[in-house]
Design an enzyme around this catalytic site. Structure first.
Site, PDB file in Angstrom:
ATOM      1  N   ASP A 161       0.682  -1.222  -0.049  1.00 54.02           N
ATOM      2  CA  ASP A 161       0.371   0.069  -0.243  1.00 54.02           C
ATOM      3  C   ASP A 161       1.114   1.307   0.152  1.00 54.02           C
ATOM      4  O   ASP A 161       0.633   2.082  -0.493  1.00 54.02           O
ATOM      5  CB  ASP A 161      -1.096  -0.452   1.493  1.00 54.02           C
ATOM      6  CG  ASP A 161      -1.627  -1.685   1.409  1.00 54.02           C
ATOM      7  OD1 ASP A 161      -2.919  -1.518   0.775  1.00 54.02           O
ATOM      8  OD2 ASP A 161      -1.081  -2.324   2.331  1.00 54.02           O
ATOM      9  N   HIS A 189      -4.966  -3.338   6.717  1.00 54.33           N
ATOM     10  CA  HIS A 189      -4.955  -3.759   4.465  1.00 54.33           C
ATOM     11  C   HIS A 189      -6.067  -3.950   4.209  1.00 54.33           C
ATOM     12  O   HIS A 189      -6.397  -5.104   3.977  1.00 54.33           O
ATOM     13  CB  HIS A 189      -3.100  -5.031   4.494  1.00 54.33           C
ATOM     14  CG  HIS A 189      -3.166  -5.251   3.134  1.00 54.33           C
ATOM     15  ND1 HIS A 189      -2.712  -4.031   1.640  1.00 54.33           N
ATOM     16  CD2 HIS A 189      -4.054  -6.145   2.644  1.00 54.33           C
ATOM     17  CE1 HIS A 189      -2.661  -5.305   0.930  1.00 54.33           C
ATOM     18  NE2 HIS A 189      -3.764  -5.934   1.146  1.00 54.33           N
TER      19      HIS A 189
HETATM   20  N1  LIG Z   1      -0.837  -8.276   1.950  1.00 54.95           N
HETATM   21  C1  LIG Z   1      -0.774  -7.329   1.426  1.00 54.95           C
HETATM   22  O1  LIG Z   1      -0.596  -6.604   1.048  1.00 54.95           O
HETATM   23  C2  LIG Z   1      -1.490  -8.745   0.100  1.00 54.95           C
HETATM   24  C3  LIG Z   1      -1.326  -9.888   0.676  1.00 54.95           C
HETATM   25  N2  LIG Z   1      -1.430 -11.031  -0.367  1.00 54.95           N
HETATM   26  C4  LIG Z   1      -2.743 -12.049   0.016  1.00 54.95           C
HETATM   27  O2  LIG Z   1      -1.270 -13.019   0.043  1.00 54.95           O
HETATM   28  C5  LIG Z   1      -1.871 -14.391  -0.008  1.00 54.95           C
HETATM   29  C6  LIG Z   1      -1.715 -15.724  -0.367  1.00 54.95           C
HETATM   30  O3  LIG Z   1      -1.449 -14.660  -2.372  1.00 54.95           O
HETATM   31  P1  LIG Z   1      -1.229 -15.360  -3.859  1.00 54.95           P
HETATM   32  O4  LIG Z   1       0.364 -16.279  -3.266  1.00 54.95           O
HETATM   33  O5  LIG Z   1      -1.384 -15.295  -4.615  1.00 54.95           O
HETATM   34  O6  LIG Z   1      -2.417 -16.900  -3.320  1.00 54.95           O
HETATM   35  P2  LIG Z   1      -2.028 -18.472  -4.163  1.00 54.95           P
HETATM   36  O7  LIG Z   1      -3.466 -19.204  -3.582  1.00 54.95           O
HETATM   37  O8  LIG Z   1      -1.730 -18.413  -4.963  1.00 54.95           O
HETATM   38  O9  LIG Z   1      -1.482 -19.777  -3.169  1.00 54.95           O
HETATM   39  C7  LIG Z   1      -1.420 -19.231  -1.831  1.00 54.95           C
HETATM   40  C8  LIG Z   1      -0.402 -20.952  -1.450  1.00 54.95           C
HETATM   41  O10 LIG Z   1      -0.820 -21.076   0.151  1.00 54.95           O
HETATM   42  C9  LIG Z   1      -0.684 -22.213   0.090  1.00 54.95           C
HETATM   43  N3  LIG Z   1      -1.145 -22.530   1.538  1.00 54.95           N
HETATM   44  C10 LIG Z   1      -2.388 -22.282   1.947  1.00 54.95           C
HETATM   45  N4  LIG Z   1      -2.502 -22.391   3.034  1.00 54.95           N
HETATM   46  C11 LIG Z   1      -1.468 -22.672   3.895  1.00 54.95           C
HETATM   47  C12 LIG Z   1      -1.278 -23.156   4.638  1.00 54.95           C
HETATM   48  N5  LIG Z   1      -2.184 -23.091   6.313  1.00 54.95           N
HETATM   49  N6  LIG Z   1      -0.038 -23.344   5.248  1.00 54.95           N
HETATM   50  C13 LIG Z   1       0.945 -23.120   4.048  1.00 54.95           C
HETATM   51  N7  LIG Z   1       0.600 -22.742   2.694  1.00 54.95           N
HETATM   52  C14 LIG Z   1      -0.603 -22.446   2.807  1.00 54.95           C
HETATM   53  C15 LIG Z   1      -1.672 -22.282  -0.898  1.00 54.95           C
HETATM   54  O11 LIG Z   1      -1.425 -24.082  -0.832  1.00 54.95           O
HETATM   55  C16 LIG Z   1      -0.841 -21.587  -1.916  1.00 54.95           C
HETATM   56  O12 LIG Z   1      -0.067 -22.226  -2.700  1.00 54.95           O
HETATM   57  C17 LIG Z   1      -3.026 -14.318  -0.019  1.00 54.95           C
HETATM   58  O13 LIG Z   1      -4.179 -14.416   1.240  1.00 54.95           O
HETATM   59  C18 LIG Z   1      -3.951 -12.513  -0.976  1.00 54.95           C
HETATM   60  O14 LIG Z   1      -4.632 -12.475  -0.243  1.00 54.95           O
HETATM   61  C19 LIG Z   1      -1.122 -10.279  -1.193  1.00 54.95           C
HETATM   62  C20 LIG Z   1      -1.920  -9.204  -1.927  1.00 54.95           C
HETATM   63  C21 LIG Z   1      -1.006  -8.799  -1.355  1.00 54.95           C
HETATM   64  O1  LIG Z   2      -6.912  -8.127  -2.828  1.00 55.49           O
HETATM   65  C1  LIG Z   2      -6.517  -8.604  -2.369  1.00 55.49           C
HETATM   66  O2  LIG Z   2      -6.896  -9.947  -2.618  1.00 55.49           O
HETATM   67  C2  LIG Z   2      -4.678  -8.927  -3.216  1.00 55.49           C
HETATM   68  C3  LIG Z   2      -4.356  -8.016  -1.632  1.00 55.49           C
HETATM   69  O3  LIG Z   2      -4.104  -8.026  -0.376  1.00 55.49           O
HETATM   70  C4  LIG Z   2      -3.727  -6.923  -2.599  1.00 55.49           C
HETATM   71  O4  LIG Z   2      -3.433  -6.692  -4.334  1.00 55.49           O
HETATM   72  O5  LIG Z   2      -3.980  -5.066  -2.153  1.00 55.49           O
END
Ligand SMILES: NC(=O)C1=CN([C@@H]2O[C@H](COP(=O)(O)OP(=O)(O)OC[C@H]3O[C@@H](n4cnc5c(N)ncnc54)[C@H](O)[C@@H]3O)[C@@H](O)[C@H]2O)C=CC1
Ligand SMILES: O=C([O-])CC(=O)C(=O)O
Length: 328
Positions: A161, A189
């Site tokens: 952000d 967030h």
């Molecule tokens: N804080 C932020 O600024 C942001 C947060 N996110 C969040 O990050 C997270 C991951 O995003 P992506 O990599 O795109 O998702 P993704 O779905 O591509 O990958 C997540 C991975 O985590 C694994 N997983 C799920 N539960 C698990 C557990 N208990 N233990 C170990 N592995 C586990 C899944 O098998 C999957 O491979 C999501 O919650 C998303 O919303 C995404 C973008 C920005």
């Molecule tokens: O909005 C979502 O699910 C992923 C996220 O947290 C971001 O891009 O800021």
């Protein structure tokens, strides 16, 4: 040769993991002279473990000189063993028909278990960054589930952000993104976050004075930064991954190696300042040095900011109340 740093990453076979691991292994997070051991956690599902295996094969194929070891596992206590840094990326995504509340509860279970595992086996100085959403509340849950670790070691990612706000501000003011200092993103967030550029400067000059447009601030800048995640999903059909991984690297790099006096935003447990109740995992401006973050104190909070900061606080308190029964 320095002693390798153990970096645990959960959700390692996911899309953020794929943008993150190779950069950590090449030295972009901890420095070009710092060996790392990657300790990668994925779900105990055949598909997830197979994908993790593939990622590990690719890491091997890069022959990174700084990569001193790789562990792939479905057991949190193996992944977090002696971890110096833990990037908690894996989380349960929102499924069809799932309400925000259901998402919160599903993730609360994951982060309770992972907090307990960190408590049991991680380095006592482990630096934890929670990326998986809802990031602030997941970080709060992990912190509460790890009573033997210092609460200050648990942080939530607001850096994406912060970086999004930097870019928007640079474009509006016609200044270089790298010249901007003293930007803040307060709170959660989520779309309630409050990007605050009242103190921002470029080349010593106030950007608020330069832009001088309260309407742009309230009706363009703040909502655009807050809804940027949704805009990326709309455009890509997938949520932000490379930019999220980049922000995670920025967050940990600055925490470990210092921010050179610059303000950066981290979600950290509140110390009660700025009217944010103690313990709430809230985005605040910090300066980092010697492996520690220090809040920027004493900033004036005007009426507009107070309202915005209280709104995002109310959402965090609601999330916290929604999981309170799961925490001891
Ligand atoms: N804080 C932020 O600024 C942001 C947060 N996110 C969040 O990050 C997270 C991951 O995003 P992506 O990599 O795109 O998702 P993704 O779905 O591509 O990958 C997540 C991975 O985590 C694994 N997983 C799920 N539960 C698990 C557990 N208990 N233990 C170990 N592995 C586990 C899944 O098998 C999957 O491979 C999501 O919650 C998303 O919303 C995404 C973008 C920005
Ligand atoms: O909005 C979502 O699910 C992923 C996220 O947290 C971001 O891009 O800021």
């Amino acid at each position: 040769m320095k002693t390798p740093v153990r970096v645990a990453v959960t959700g390692a076979a996911g899309q953020i993991g794929y943008s993150l691991l190779f950069r950590i292994a090449s030295g972009e997070m901890l420095g070009k002279d710092q060996p790392v051991i990657l300790q990668l956690l994925e779900l105990p599902l055949e598909k997830a473990q197979a994908a993790l295996k593939g990622v590990i094969m690719e890491l091997e194929d890069c022959a990174f000189p700084l990569l001193a070891g790789i562990v792939g596992t479905d057991d949190a206590e193996v992944a977090f063993k002696d971890a110096d840094i833990a990037l908690l990326v894996g989380a349960r995504p929102r499924g069809p028909g799932m309400e925000r509340k259901d998402l919160l509860l599903e993730n609360a279970k994951i982060f309770t278990a992972q907090g307990a595992a960190l408590n049991k086996v991680a380095s006592r100085n482990v630096k934890v960054l929670v990326v998986g959403n809802p990031a602030n509340t997941n970080a709060y849950i992990a912190m509460k589930s790890a009573p033997d670790l210092p609460a200050k070691n648990f942080t939530a990612m607001l850096r994406l952000d912060h970086n999004r706000a930097l870019s928007q501000l640079a474009a509006k003011a016609g200044v270089a993104v790298g010249d901007i200092e003293n930007l803040i993103v307060w709170g959660n967030h989520s779309p309630t976050m409050y990007p605050d550029y009242r103190f921002a400067k470029a080349g010593g000059a106030s950007l608020k004075d330069k832009i001088g447009d309260a309407d742009w601030n309230a009706n363009t800048f703040i909502p655009q930064v807050g809804k940027r995640g949704a805009a990326i999903i709309e455009a890509r059909g997938l949520s932000s991954a490379a930019s999220a991984a980049n922000a995670a690297i920025d967050h940990i790099r600055d925490w470990v190696l210092g921010s050179d006096g610059k303000w950066v935003t981290m979600g950290v447990p509140s110390d009660g300042s700025y009217g944010i109740p103690e313990g709430v995992m809230y985005g605040v401006p910090v300066i980092t040095a010697n492996g520690e973050y220090t809040r920027v104190e004493g900033l004036e909070i005007d009426e507009f900011s107070r309202k915005a900061m209280d709104k995002t606080l109310a959402e965090l308190e609601e999330e916290r109340a929604g999981v309170a029964h799961l925490l001891g």
